[in-house]
Motif scaffolding. Structure first.
Motif, PDB file in Angstrom:
ATOM      1  N   GLU A 105       0.827  -1.205   0.000  1.00  0.00           N
ATOM      2  CA  GLU A 105       0.000   0.000   0.000  1.00  0.00           C
ATOM      3  C   GLU A 105       0.865   1.260   0.000  1.00  0.00           C
ATOM      4  N   GLU A 106       1.936   1.270   0.758  1.00  0.00           N
ATOM      5  CA  GLU A 106       2.736   2.476   0.921  1.00  0.00           C
ATOM      6  C   GLU A 106       3.902   2.551  -0.047  1.00  0.00           C
ATOM      7  N   GLU A 107       4.555   1.446  -0.330  1.00  0.00           N
ATOM      8  CA  GLU A 107       5.744   1.462  -1.173  1.00  0.00           C
ATOM      9  C   GLU A 107       5.338   1.318  -2.643  1.00  0.00           C
ATOM     10  N   ILE A 108       5.420   2.414  -3.351  1.00  0.00           N
ATOM     11  CA  ILE A 108       4.958   2.439  -4.746  1.00  0.00           C
ATOM     12  C   ILE A 108       5.797   1.542  -5.641  1.00  0.00           C
ATOM     13  N   ARG A 109       7.038   1.318  -5.285  1.00  0.00           N
ATOM     14  CA  ARG A 109       7.901   0.505  -6.126  1.00  0.00           C
ATOM     15  C   ARG A 109       7.431  -0.943  -6.193  1.00  0.00           C
ATOM     16  N   HIS A 111       4.327  -2.070  -6.600  1.00  0.00           N
ATOM     17  CA  HIS A 111       3.405  -2.186  -7.737  1.00  0.00           C
ATOM     18  C   HIS A 111       4.147  -1.987  -9.063  1.00  0.00           C
ATOM     19  N   ARG A 112       5.114  -1.086  -9.075  1.00  0.00           N
ATOM     20  CA  ARG A 112       5.826  -0.835 -10.329  1.00  0.00           C
ATOM     21  C   ARG A 112       6.697  -2.027 -10.710  1.00  0.00           C
ATOM     22  N   THR A 290      -2.188  -5.688  -0.835  1.00  0.00           N
ATOM     23  CA  THR A 290      -2.570  -4.287  -0.632  1.00  0.00           C
ATOM     24  C   THR A 290      -3.664  -4.178   0.420  1.00  0.00           C
ATOM     25  N   ARG A 810       7.695   5.663  -0.749  1.00  0.00           N
ATOM     26  CA  ARG A 810       6.231   5.710  -0.733  1.00  0.00           C
ATOM     27  C   ARG A 810       5.618   6.626  -1.778  1.00  0.00           C
ATOM     28  N   PRO A 812       5.772   8.561  -5.691  1.00  0.00           N
ATOM     29  CA  PRO A 812       6.413   8.597  -7.015  1.00  0.00           C
ATOM     30  C   PRO A 812       7.345   9.793  -7.131  1.00  0.00           C
ATOM     31  N   TYR A 868      -0.092  10.793  -0.655  1.00  0.00           N
ATOM     32  CA  TYR A 868       1.295  11.156  -0.920  1.00  0.00           C
ATOM     33  C   TYR A 868       1.710  12.357  -0.076  1.00  0.00           C
TER      34      TYR A 868
END
Length: 876
Positions: A105-109, A111-112, A290, A810, A812, A868
């Motif tokens: 949920e917090e670490e965008i990397r 999902h990327r 998530t 967290r 982008p 964010y």
């Protein structure tokens, strides 16, 4: 025989379904683990018995499954004779490191990483190979066949050798071990149990240009050694060495290891028959992870909101309980009041040395700005408030605050905005023929009256609305004002001593002499008005070297300007170098600590001696000293009309807004969670105490004081015990504890008062460039931990140099830069009003700071998602 680095898996059977919930969510029961082993060559028969021993270790944790990363420390080949002499002995170095589960949920990397893999998936289903080497060769062959991810500079055999630690070893060395892996482990009563059905292999390869991920699904479980008896899934992650801290092989491997740590997910993958089904399983697992993260965050937020009053939303009744905040502050701080005097003095953990160095630092940090702003007030008030009065007010006010405040680590000073208000008051008195002392006293009394109302009605609770980003904007603005004040002072020195003024006076005198010699009736005099400048340019300016040598004061003035610049920069250089000296490897750590704490006094004294004694023949700019017989002369309050008293009320209200924001903001920065203060806060009581102190200062015509930035955080830092920690190659300084004492503030206040006896000598020998160097030093040291400044610096760095901070993980990168740009715009807005040449425009500066609160809550969420914004405003 040579020595080589080897990799060994320490695995135990662990497919324990008790650690997983029925719906596939992870329970708080285990870890993911990696080992690092460095071994030298040995006979094959010895390796089987000695090297492959299982390691059981007790693990205590409240986390879910974590990861151990294996890092191999390679050993240089030794001489063959030495190896034979050792009898074929092998050395094995094992290192384990826990990694937290990826927060989807917090670490965008997270999902990327999954999206990048799904876009160009490299999945091998139904792999029939039985040996680890064959499986890895098939995965590397898949990389080579992919036209979209071709690596022209890579050789498959080279990549294969990099994965194992026997690369470059002699042929007789046949210990074949992986270099770096991530595995899942589960904590039990007897130790740890390894998850054996999957294995994540990570590697950094210099010749690669992009990241590669491949997942291989084996047809049958394979036994590849102890603790890897039934491997069904192999994840291979290859990355180049220069990558952003969130894109390294370890971080990418952590993403996929988090997914494969769920046994329910692995069971579902076993049932897949096509690549599309495999991808769907990955997407479904990402969604589940998530949801798990969201549930945990909500439960954690609910717990903290019930345990901490600071998370409760503000209500109207909070402001109607008259004096409740003051009573709570006194009840919180009074029981520990005796400890404020005895901590660090009595007991085992003595800190007398740190108290002495901090007192000396604080003395100079308070004395020199006091002299600087006292000199400024002396010029603007025509001597009504001079250096003597400023020093007396600083000593008395700080002494009372150190004795009776709730947070004695906060430092009080008269500041540039207060000097501006004094200048405005003097201008109003000159325009309307008012008595300055009376009008100043009434303005100060109204200011104290409003501050008392704020304290009794608990308005300090409003400071909860100031987010970290808002506080850092204001803090960075204050640091910029110190730089601007130093630059302005140096510009004045150059205008006075270097540019034009003395030379203009010389030319004016020569012209008058020439006209008087010619007489009023000569033809040359008649044409002088039209040809004077041309004649001077062709005759006098050609003789400029001669004229300069004849008038020594012109030459000396230029020397003064250049020397002043060098003295200012030298003070900054020496002070900041010594401040950073604790990070250097030279001398004993205790000596480094003392030099760092005494950086400011050493720099000031050194360059004051250089300027005053080393260059005695050069004139230096010094502050003015006007001896006075009576420092404490009470203002005659009855000299003002009711209309003038009413106008003083308006000024007092605007001044109270400045006091309210500055006092609470600086106190919040001093009480920041990262400073680890334990005795509690006292915002309401301290605000009331500030009102009482400034009441007395107003009546006797002494300058006002309030909490000063960055002196207060620097005071906390000076009393802190700091540790250095390394994360992903970045060094961080973390405060372990702080000595919360009143003795340092008391000592510095007393020393400032005693310094009145040092006027005019030797204090007047401190030149103004040293004061300007002090301003630069304070500004530079105050931005060390300013997150806004750090994010502005990110715009000039390459991504591989980004630190692994919480907002980098967290948020982008584009959102981070957007947010930084919006903060810079707010900072520019503050600078426009706070540094405007119009005095009345500067007076509404506190209102601009208040406007930043609705900007943060109402405007910014329309541009950047609230989650964010909250991540970048988080404390860690």
């Amino acid at each position: 025989m040579a020595m080589a680095t080897r990799r060994l898996f320490h695995l135990q059977p662990c497919e324990n379904s008790a650690t997983m919930s029925q719906n596939g969510f992870l329970e708080d029961a285990g870890y993911l683990k990696c080992d690092t082993n460095c071994i030298s060559e040995a006979p094959e028969e010895n390796l089987e018995d000695e090297v492959c021993d299982t390691v059981n270790s007790s693990v205590v944790s409240g986390e879910s499954i974590r990861f151990f990363v294996n890092v191999n420390l390679e050993m240089q080949p030794s001489q063959t004779a030495e190896t034979e002499a050792s009898g074929g002995c092998v050395l094995l170095h094992t290192s384990r490191k826990y990694l937290k589960l990826k927060n989807f949920e917090e670490e965008i990397r997270a999902h990327r990483d999954i999206d990048g893999f799904l876009a160009q998936a490299s999945i091998i289903l139904n792999e029939t190979a039985t040996s680890l080497d064959d499986v890895l060769r098939a995965m590397l062959h898949r990389f080579a066949q992919d036209p979209n991810h071709a690596e022209p500079g890579c050789n498959m055999d080279l990549l294969m050798t990099v994965l194992f630690t026997d690369a470059g070893a002699p042929l007789e060395s046949n210990v074949h071990l992986l270099s770096d892996t991530i595995q899942g482990v589960t904590a039990t009563v007897t130790g740890v149990q390894y998850q054996q059905s999957w294995l994540c292999i990570i590697c950094t390869v210099k010749s690669l240009q992009r990241r590669h991920v491949c997942i291989s699904h084996l047809v049958r479980p394979q036994n590849w050694g102890e603790n890897s008896c039934e491997v069904r899934f192999v994840i291979l992650v290859l990355t180049p060495p220069k990558m952003k801290s969130t894109k390294t092989a370890t971080e990418v491997g952590r993403t996929f290891a988090t997914m494969f740590s769920d046994m329910t997910f692995r069971q579902r993958l076993l049932e897949t028959r096509t690549v599309e089904e495999f991808k769907e399983a990955l997407v479904h697992q990402r969604h589940l992870l998530t949801l798990v993260s969201q549930r945990r965050r909500k439960s954690s937020t609910k717990y903290h909101s019930t345990c901490s009053i600071s998370h409760k939303p503000l209500q109207r009744k909070d402001f109607l309980s008259l004096g409740k905040g003051i009573r709570d502050d006194i009840a919180r701080r009074f029981p520990v009041y005796p400890l404020d005097f005895t901590e660090g003095i009595m007991g085992d953990h003595s800190a007398v040395g740190k108290y002495i160095t901090t007192t000396i630092f604080l003395y100079f940090a308070c004395l020199l700005p006091t002299i600087a702003f006292g000199s400024l007030n002396d010029e603007t008030t025509k001597g009504a408030i001079d250096v003597q009065k400023t020093m007396a007010g600083q000593s008395i006010g700080s002494l009372l605050y150190a004795l009776f405040s709730g947070q004695p680590l906060v430092v009080l000073l008269t500041t540039a905005p207060l000097a501006l208000y004094i200048h405005v008051i003097q201008g109003i008195c000159d325009d309307y023929q008012l008595d300055f002392k009376a009008f100043y006293a009434w303005t100060g009394l109204w200011n104290s009256f409003f501050l008392g109302l704020y304290a009794f009605f608990n308005l300090s609770l409003v400071m909860k609305l100031f987010k970290r980003s808002t506080e850092e904007i204001i803090a960075l603005f204050i640091s910029i004002t110190f730089v601007v004040d130093a630059v302005k002072g140096m510009v004045k020195i150059f205008r006075k001593y270097y540019y034009g003024h003395h030379l203009d006076d010389y030319y004016t005198g020569k012209t008058a002499t020439l006209v008087s010699l010619l007489g009023p009736n000569t033809s040359l005099h008649a044409n002088l008005n039209t040809s004077l400048h041309a004649d001077l340019n062709t005759s006098l300016l050609t003789r400029l070297p001669e004229l300069t040598t004849e008038d020594s004061h012109v030459h000396t003035g230029r020397d003064t300007a250049v020397l002043s610049l060098l003295i200012m920069l030298g003070t900054l250089w020496l002070g900041y170098t010594l401040y950073q000296f604790r990070r250097r490897p030279y001398l004993h750590p205790y000596v480094r600590e003392i030099l760092s704490d005494l950086a400011l006094p050493i720099a000031v004294l050194t360059f004051s001696l250089i300027a005053s004694y080393g260059f005695q023949e050069i004139e230096m700019s010094k502050f003015r000293y006007n001896p006075r017989e009576n420092l404490f002369e009470m203002a005659q309050m009855d000299l003002l009309s009711p209309e003038a008293i009413s106008s003083a009320m308006g000024l007092g209200f605007l001044l109270s807004m400045l006091f309210f924001i500055e006092q609470n903001l600086v106190a919040a920065l001093a009480n920041a969670p990262e400073n680890r203060l334990v005795k509690g806060t006292a915002y309401h009581w301290d605000l009331l105490l500030i009102a009482l102190i400034n009441t007395g200062l107003s009546l006797f015509g002494l300058p006002w004081i309030h909490a000063a930035y960055p002196h207060s955080p620097l005071h906390v830092r000076a009393l802190a015990f700091v540790e250095e920690r390394v994360e992903h190659g970045h060094i961080y300084e973390t405060i372990v504890s702080v000595k919360e004492t009143r003795l340092t503030s008391l000592g510095a206040s007393i020393l400032v008062g005693l310094s009145l006896l040092l006027l005019p000598f030797p204090l007047q020998w401190i030149p103004k460039p040293v004061l300007y160097g002090l301003f630069l030093y304070i500004a530079l040291t105050s931005i060390d931990c300013n997150q806004l400044f750090e994010r502005v610096a990110l715009l000039l760095k390459e991504q591989t140099a980004y630190p692994p901070t919480h907002y980098i993980r967290r948020v982008p990168q584009r959102k981070i830069h957007y947010f930084t740009g919006l903060q810079v715009l707010q900072l520019l807005l503050l600078c426009v009003f706070g540094m405007s040449p119009l005095p009345y425009m500067k007076m509404i500066f506190p209102l601009i700071m208040i406007i930043m609160v609705p900007i943060r809550y109402n405007l910014l969420p329309r541009i950047i998602e609230a989650k964010y914004l909250d991540a970048m405003d988080a404390e860690h």
